[in-house]
Design a protein around this motif. Sequence first.
Motif, PDB file in Angstrom:
ATOM      1  N   LYS A  41       0.834  -1.203   0.000  1.00  0.00           N
ATOM      2  CA  LYS A  41       0.000   0.000   0.000  1.00  0.00           C
ATOM      3  C   LYS A  41       0.870   1.256   0.000  1.00  0.00           C
ATOM      4  O   LYS A  41       0.567   2.229  -0.690  1.00  0.00           O
ATOM      5  N   LYS A  42       1.941   1.244   0.771  1.00  0.00           N
ATOM      6  CA  LYS A  42       2.854   2.390   0.803  1.00  0.00           C
ATOM      7  C   LYS A  42       3.365   2.692  -0.608  1.00  0.00           C
ATOM      8  O   LYS A  42       3.374   3.851  -1.044  1.00  0.00           O
ATOM      9  N   TYR A  43       3.788   1.655  -1.302  1.00  0.00           N
ATOM     10  CA  TYR A  43       4.310   1.853  -2.657  1.00  0.00           C
ATOM     11  C   TYR A  43       3.191   2.248  -3.623  1.00  0.00           C
ATOM     12  O   TYR A  43       3.394   3.081  -4.507  1.00  0.00           O
ATOM     13  N   HIS A  44       2.014   1.695  -3.447  1.00  0.00           N
ATOM     14  CA  HIS A  44       0.845   2.072  -4.260  1.00  0.00           C
ATOM     15  C   HIS A  44       0.556   3.565  -4.113  1.00  0.00           C
ATOM     16  O   HIS A  44       0.302   4.253  -5.096  1.00  0.00           O
ATOM     17  N   TRP A  45       0.627   4.061  -2.898  1.00  0.00           N
ATOM     18  CA  TRP A  45       0.343   5.472  -2.639  1.00  0.00           C
ATOM     19  C   TRP A  45       1.450   6.391  -3.134  1.00  0.00           C
ATOM     20  O   TRP A  45       1.204   7.558  -3.432  1.00  0.00           O
ATOM     21  N   ASN A  46       2.683   5.893  -3.200  1.00  0.00           N
ATOM     22  CA  ASN A  46       3.824   6.762  -3.479  1.00  0.00           C
ATOM     23  C   ASN A  46       4.497   6.536  -4.827  1.00  0.00           C
ATOM     24  O   ASN A  46       5.503   7.184  -5.110  1.00  0.00           O
ATOM     25  N   VAL A  47       3.965   5.640  -5.636  1.00  0.00           N
ATOM     26  CA  VAL A  47       4.567   5.406  -6.939  1.00  0.00           C
ATOM     27  C   VAL A  47       4.410   6.658  -7.815  1.00  0.00           C
ATOM     28  O   VAL A  47       3.396   7.359  -7.733  1.00  0.00           O
ATOM     29  N   VAL A  48       5.417   6.958  -8.616  1.00  0.00           N
ATOM     30  CA  VAL A  48       5.391   8.104  -9.534  1.00  0.00           C
ATOM     31  C   VAL A  48       6.046   7.683 -10.839  1.00  0.00           C
ATOM     32  O   VAL A  48       6.682   6.636 -10.924  1.00  0.00           O
ATOM     33  N   GLY A  49       5.887   8.524 -11.838  1.00  0.00           N
ATOM     34  CA  GLY A  49       6.577   8.282 -13.092  1.00  0.00           C
ATOM     35  C   GLY A  49       5.633   8.023 -14.250  1.00  0.00           C
ATOM     36  O   GLY A  49       4.405   8.059 -14.100  1.00  0.00           O
ATOM     37  N   PRO A  50       6.216   7.750 -15.409  1.00  0.00           N
ATOM     38  CA  PRO A  50       5.415   7.589 -16.617  1.00  0.00           C
ATOM     39  C   PRO A  50       4.467   6.387 -16.564  1.00  0.00           C
ATOM     40  O   PRO A  50       3.448   6.374 -17.258  1.00  0.00           O
ATOM     41  N   ASP A  51       4.775   5.388 -15.764  1.00  0.00           N
ATOM     42  CA  ASP A  51       3.917   4.206 -15.646  1.00  0.00           C
ATOM     43  C   ASP A  51       3.019   4.277 -14.412  1.00  0.00           C
ATOM     44  O   ASP A  51       2.514   3.252 -13.954  1.00  0.00           O
ATOM     45  N   PHE A  52       2.821   5.487 -13.899  1.00  0.00           N
ATOM     46  CA  PHE A  52       2.067   5.665 -12.662  1.00  0.00           C
ATOM     47  C   PHE A  52       0.732   4.936 -12.682  1.00  0.00           C
ATOM     48  O   PHE A  52       0.438   4.143 -11.776  1.00  0.00           O
ATOM     49  N   SER A  53      -0.094   5.190 -13.666  1.00  0.00           N
ATOM     50  CA  SER A  53      -1.448   4.638 -13.685  1.00  0.00           C
ATOM     51  C   SER A  53      -1.417   3.110 -13.687  1.00  0.00           C
ATOM     52  O   SER A  53      -2.137   2.460 -12.921  1.00  0.00           O
ATOM     53  N   GLU A  54      -0.583   2.537 -14.524  1.00  0.00           N
ATOM     54  CA  GLU A  54      -0.458   1.082 -14.625  1.00  0.00           C
ATOM     55  C   GLU A  54       0.031   0.480 -13.300  1.00  0.00           C
ATOM     56  O   GLU A  54      -0.525  -0.500 -12.804  1.00  0.00           O
ATOM     57  N   LEU A  55       1.074   1.057 -12.726  1.00  0.00           N
ATOM     58  CA  LEU A  55       1.634   0.532 -11.480  1.00  0.00           C
ATOM     59  C   LEU A  55       0.710   0.754 -10.291  1.00  0.00           C
ATOM     60  O   LEU A  55       0.610  -0.101  -9.413  1.00  0.00           O
ATOM     61  N   HIS A  56       0.041   1.895 -10.269  1.00  0.00           N
ATOM     62  CA  HIS A  56      -0.903   2.189  -9.197  1.00  0.00           C
ATOM     63  C   HIS A  56      -1.983   1.100  -9.152  1.00  0.00           C
ATOM     64  O   HIS A  56      -2.292   0.559  -8.088  1.00  0.00           O
ATOM     65  N   LYS A  57      -2.525   0.775 -10.310  1.00  0.00           N
ATOM     66  CA  LYS A  57      -3.566  -0.257 -10.416  1.00  0.00           C
ATOM     67  C   LYS A  57      -2.986  -1.640 -10.087  1.00  0.00           C
ATOM     68  O   LYS A  57      -3.600  -2.425  -9.362  1.00  0.00           O
ATOM     69  N   PHE A  58      -1.822  -1.959 -10.619  1.00  0.00           N
ATOM     70  CA  PHE A  58      -1.164  -3.242 -10.382  1.00  0.00           C
ATOM     71  C   PHE A  58      -0.933  -3.472  -8.888  1.00  0.00           C
ATOM     72  O   PHE A  58      -1.256  -4.542  -8.349  1.00  0.00           O
ATOM     73  N   LEU A  59      -0.403  -2.474  -8.195  1.00  0.00           N
ATOM     74  CA  LEU A  59      -0.133  -2.612  -6.758  1.00  0.00           C
ATOM     75  C   LEU A  59      -1.430  -2.702  -5.963  1.00  0.00           C
ATOM     76  O   LEU A  59      -1.503  -3.426  -4.968  1.00  0.00           O
ATOM     77  N   GLU A  60      -2.467  -2.010  -6.420  1.00  0.00           N
ATOM     78  CA  GLU A  60      -3.768  -2.113  -5.763  1.00  0.00           C
ATOM     79  C   GLU A  60      -4.300  -3.539  -5.865  1.00  0.00           C
ATOM     80  O   GLU A  60      -4.803  -4.103  -4.884  1.00  0.00           O
ATOM     81  N   GLU A  61      -4.180  -4.144  -7.031  1.00  0.00           N
ATOM     82  CA  GLU A  61      -4.630  -5.527  -7.209  1.00  0.00           C
ATOM     83  C   GLU A  61      -3.862  -6.462  -6.272  1.00  0.00           C
ATOM     84  O   GLU A  61      -4.444  -7.367  -5.666  1.00  0.00           O
ATOM     85  N   GLN A  62      -2.557  -6.226  -6.143  1.00  0.00           N
ATOM     86  CA  GLN A  62      -1.757  -7.090  -5.273  1.00  0.00           C
ATOM     87  C   GLN A  62      -2.154  -6.920  -3.807  1.00  0.00           C
ATOM     88  O   GLN A  62      -2.322  -7.903  -3.097  1.00  0.00           O
ATOM     89  N   TYR A  63      -2.308  -5.682  -3.330  1.00  0.00           N
ATOM     90  CA  TYR A  63      -2.635  -5.544  -1.913  1.00  0.00           C
ATOM     91  C   TYR A  63      -4.054  -6.010  -1.615  1.00  0.00           C
ATOM     92  O   TYR A  63      -4.333  -6.498  -0.518  1.00  0.00           O
ATOM     93  N   GLU A  64      -4.971  -5.917  -2.580  1.00  0.00           N
ATOM     94  CA  GLU A  64      -6.314  -6.439  -2.351  1.00  0.00           C
ATOM     95  C   GLU A  64      -6.282  -7.958  -2.200  1.00  0.00           C
ATOM     96  O   GLU A  64      -6.972  -8.522  -1.347  1.00  0.00           O
ATOM     97  N   GLU A  65      -5.473  -8.633  -3.018  1.00  0.00           N
ATOM     98  CA  GLU A  65      -5.326 -10.080  -2.889  1.00  0.00           C
ATOM     99  C   GLU A  65      -4.709 -10.440  -1.539  1.00  0.00           C
ATOM    100  O   GLU A  65      -5.129 -11.385  -0.863  1.00  0.00           O
ATOM    101  N   MET A  66      -3.721  -9.668  -1.114  1.00  0.00           N
ATOM    102  CA  MET A  66      -3.079  -9.943   0.169  1.00  0.00           C
ATOM    103  C   MET A  66      -3.993  -9.615   1.346  1.00  0.00           C
ATOM    104  O   MET A  66      -3.914 -10.268   2.388  1.00  0.00           O
ATOM    105  N   ASP A  67      -4.875  -8.621   1.200  1.00  0.00           N
ATOM    106  CA  ASP A  67      -5.865  -8.350   2.251  1.00  0.00           C
ATOM    107  C   ASP A  67      -6.724  -9.592   2.490  1.00  0.00           C
ATOM    108  O   ASP A  67      -7.037  -9.933   3.632  1.00  0.00           O
TER     109      ASP A  67
END
Length: 176
Positions: A49-75
């Motif tokens: 979640k920390k990385y999901h909230w703090n990711v930046v850069g040209p792939d922001f949208s893709e990585l933001h969504k990707f990390l959200e999917e991962q933390y939801e599975e881990m929840d």
Amino acid sequence: MTKQSLEVSRLIHADKEPKIGIPEKDREGVIKILTELLCDEYVLVTKTKKYHWNVVGPDFSELHKFLEEQYEEMDEIVDKVAERIRTLGGQTIATLSEFTQYTRLKEDPGSYPDTHTMLANLLDAHEATIRILRGNADEADEKYHDMGTNDFLITLMEQHEKMAWMLRSYLTEKSH
């Protein structure tokens, strides 16, 4: 902070003992395994979640969504681990101080790494969790004679293997 030993006896529920064919001593051993795993899983969810909230850069949208999917599975994994503890007659710890006290994973407070390092850190944490799960699954079966927890841990290991593969694939793709 020095990691303290987990007192399993305080985690056994005092009410009615489950009559499921696993002696209390063996259930205590499995509950200890699951409680330490719960701490690791919670810390990994938090790091993701920390990385999901703090990711930046040209792939922001893709990585933001990707990390959200991962933390939801881990929840969901966190919830399943806690429920497995309760199924075996244990009580679940549920405070941040306990999670950080008993986790085997490394945190990185105050650190806001670049995207590649974030993903590499998560990959390292998943791979560490996989190694722990592999050993814990064997222990649950061979030492504590709990085939249900063995199967449960193998399923979690497979989920982490898939998440690690996705992280590894992303890192490989982006390094070329």
